[in-house]
Design a protein around this motif. Structure first.
Motif, PDB file in Angstrom:
ATOM      1  N   THR A   1       0.925  -1.333   0.007  1.00  0.00           N
ATOM      2  CA  THR A   1       0.004   0.045   0.103  1.00  0.00           C
ATOM      3  C   THR A   1       0.867   1.113   0.039  1.00  0.00           C
ATOM      4  OG1 THR A   1      -0.045  -0.081   2.466  1.00  0.00           O
ATOM      5  CG2 THR A   1      -2.226  -1.029   1.200  1.00  0.00           C
ATOM      6  N   ILE A   2       0.521   2.234  -0.583  1.00  0.00           N
ATOM      7  CA  ILE A   2       0.839   3.561  -0.669  1.00  0.00           C
ATOM      8  C   ILE A   2       0.055   4.608  -0.678  1.00  0.00           C
ATOM      9  CG2 ILE A   2       2.686   5.196  -2.059  1.00  0.00           C
ATOM     10  CD1 ILE A   2       3.445   2.857  -3.684  1.00  0.00           C
ATOM     11  N   GLU A   3      -0.244   5.404   0.674  1.00  0.00           N
ATOM     12  CA  GLU A   3      -1.210   6.268   0.951  1.00  0.00           C
ATOM     13  C   GLU A   3      -0.923   7.597   1.304  1.00  0.00           C
ATOM     14  OE1 GLU A   3      -2.810   4.003   4.073  1.00  0.00           O
ATOM     15  OE2 GLU A   3      -4.088   2.793   2.759  1.00  0.00           O
ATOM     16  N   ARG A   4      -1.333   8.671   1.042  1.00  0.00           N
ATOM     17  CA  ARG A   4      -0.984   9.963   1.197  1.00  0.00           C
ATOM     18  C   ARG A   4      -1.483   9.886   2.889  1.00  0.00           C
ATOM     19  NH1 ARG A   4       2.719  12.966  -0.586  1.00  0.00           N
ATOM     20  NH2 ARG A   4       2.170  15.068  -0.024  1.00  0.00           N
ATOM     21  N   ASP A   5      -0.444  10.793   3.809  1.00  0.00           N
ATOM     22  CA  ASP A   5      -0.681  11.076   4.958  1.00  0.00           C
ATOM     23  C   ASP A   5      -0.249  12.329   5.238  1.00  0.00           C
ATOM     24  OD1 ASP A   5      -0.925  10.818   7.735  1.00  0.00           O
ATOM     25  OD2 ASP A   5       0.764   9.483   8.070  1.00  0.00           O
ATOM     26  N   GLY A   6      -1.130  13.135   5.138  1.00  0.00           N
ATOM     27  CA  GLY A   6      -0.701  14.709   5.332  1.00  0.00           C
ATOM     28  C   GLY A   6       0.266  14.931   4.115  1.00  0.00           C
ATOM     29  N   ASP A   7       1.508  15.651   4.472  1.00  0.00           N
ATOM     30  CA  ASP A   7       2.382  16.109   3.576  1.00  0.00           C
ATOM     31  C   ASP A   7       3.290  14.853   3.190  1.00  0.00           C
ATOM     32  OD1 ASP A   7       1.592  18.628   3.093  1.00  0.00           O
ATOM     33  OD2 ASP A   7       2.975  19.530   4.542  1.00  0.00           O
TER      34      ASP A   7
END
Ligand SMILES: Cc1cc2nc3c(=O)[nH]c(=O)nc-3n(C[C@H](O)[C@H](O)[C@H](O)COP(=O)(O)OP(=O)(O)OC[C@H]3O[C@@H](n4cnc5c(N)ncnc54)[C@H](O)[C@@H]3O)c2cc1C
Length: 367
Positions: free
Chosen positions: A164-170
């Motif tokens: 998985t590759i997810e956006r987490d804030g910046d």
């Protein structure tokens, strides 16, 4: 969760060479799915650096890399052979060697045979000898990059398959079979799997197409030391053959079968075609194929590497599509990729050679 400034996905030559460039500047973690680096394409190359493949920019990258590659290879001549129908291609290749100031000689059939005694007379009308091509130590190249990474507090994590590759804030949060990693920047150096990794990050795939290439290994004629035979390659369709030590030869029909990303294995037909082409063009008799392997060479639709930030996925950088020249272009390409990741100008020497970030940008391939 372990954090770094950059997480590089892929422990092949693409990922490790860019990681080694970045490591002295920022903290880098390389995530590799397999139990050792270089398991896929990077462990299956024939490890040669020459001008007989690729398009203009790939040859520019090769020329820009040769100075650094010398430290990882030994000079070993390449013999580019042409049949009557291929002499136009040989002329073009001679112009390429002239352009890059190579130390080369144009020879006729007898000159080619003097270097490569197994060549049949009718297999070669004319040839070009590149005296400056290099046999690379690809294992040493990979290990040198790993050493640089570690020296600067970076890390290679093997057995870490990214799922998985997810956006987490910046930043990005990367889930793997060895835990979760956080980073401001993700570099996608996943070779044949580069489109899959892009999809995981929500970035548009760009059509990276893996093509299988097969290599066979067989014994040299009894009692003959072939270690000084040149890397011999037809300028167009045909085959290549090169020595592997004193008593073994490697050959390929330069097959390019389309493949899904996978642990590539040689197909019987491809092995047979390679053996047949060698026997047609030389006096060698291949009694038994000792060993064979296949690897995936991955290409973008225009056969240029893809380096740069993905549109619509801030902090997600491509470093893919090295095709059949991933080792011989890695010194220059890793500098270009590192500059892109660090937001620094395109390397001056690469710009002076006529290249620019736009040549390699994923934007050229559409949204
Ligand atoms: C037969 C053959 C001969 C060749 N000869 C030459 C030559 O003479 N000279 C030359 O310069 N080049 C040559 N090449 C080309 C060269 O090998 C490639 O261009 C180069 O190895 C590509 O490197 P890469 O790092 O992009 O890919 P790879 O080495 O395939 O590395 C990608 C890595 O990403 C990892 N990965 C994928 N998905 C994930 C995931 N989800 N999570 C974590 N990791 C993941 C894979 O396990 C893999 O290790 C040859 C190739 C072949 C097959």
């Amino acid at each position: 969760m372990e954090t770094a400034w950059v997480v590089v996905i892929g422990g092949g030559i693409a990922g490790l060479s860019v990681a080694a460039r970045l490591a002295p500047r920022v903290r880098v973690v390389v995530l590799e799915a397999e139990s050792a680096p270089g398991y896929h394409a990077s462990g299956r190359s024939v490890a040669f650096a020459h001008y007989g493949l690729g398009n203009g920019p790939v040859r520019d990258l090769t020329a820009l890399s040769m100075g650094e590659l010398v430290a990882h290879g030994s000079v070993h001549p390449a013999l580019h052979i042409a049949s009557e129908a291929q002499t136009g291609l040989l002329d073009d290749l001679e112009a390429v060697h002239h352009h890059y100031g190579c130390d080369y000689t144009r020879v006729g059939a007898a000159g080619a045979q003097a270097l490569m005694p197994a060549l049949r007379e009718d297999a070669c009308l004319a040839a070009l000898v590149d005296h400056g091509s290099l046999k690379l130590d690809t294992h040493a190249m990979l290990q040198a990059h790993v050493a640089t990474l570690r020296e600067h507090n970076g890390k290679l994590v093997t057995g870490a398959r990214v799922h998985t590759i997810e956006r987490d804030g910046d930043s990005w949060r990367i889930g793997t079979s060895k835990g979760t990693f956080g980073a401001a920047i993700v570099v996608n150096a996943a070779g044949a799997w580069a489109d899959e990794i892009a999809r995981l990050a929500g970035a548009a795939p760009i059509g990276i197409a893996p093509r299988r290439r097969t290599v066979i290994s067989f014994a040299a004629p009894e009692g003959k030391d072939v270690s000084r035979w040149p890397f011999t390659k037809t300028v167009g369709e045909g085959f290549y053959i090169l020595p592997e030590g004193r008593g073994q030869l490697l050959a390929s029909s330069m097959d390019e079968g389309a493949s899904d990303p996978c642990d590539a294995a040689p197909e019987e037909l491809d092995k047979a075609v390679a053996a047949d082409r060698v026997e047609q063009a030389t006096t060698l008799a291949i009694r038994r194929i000792g060993h064979a392997w296949a690897g995936l060479r991955s290409f973008a639709p225009d056969e240029l590497p893809v380096i740069g930030e993905a549109a619509g996925a801030r902090g997600f950088f491509w470093c893919a599509g090295q095709g059949g020249a991933g080792f011989q272009t890695s010194p220059a390409l890793s500098r270009i990729a590192a500059a892109a990741v660090l937001g620094e100008p395109f390397p001056e020497d690469c710009a002076a050679a006529g290249l620019s970030a736009a040549f390699f940008s994923p934007a050229r391939l559409g949204p």
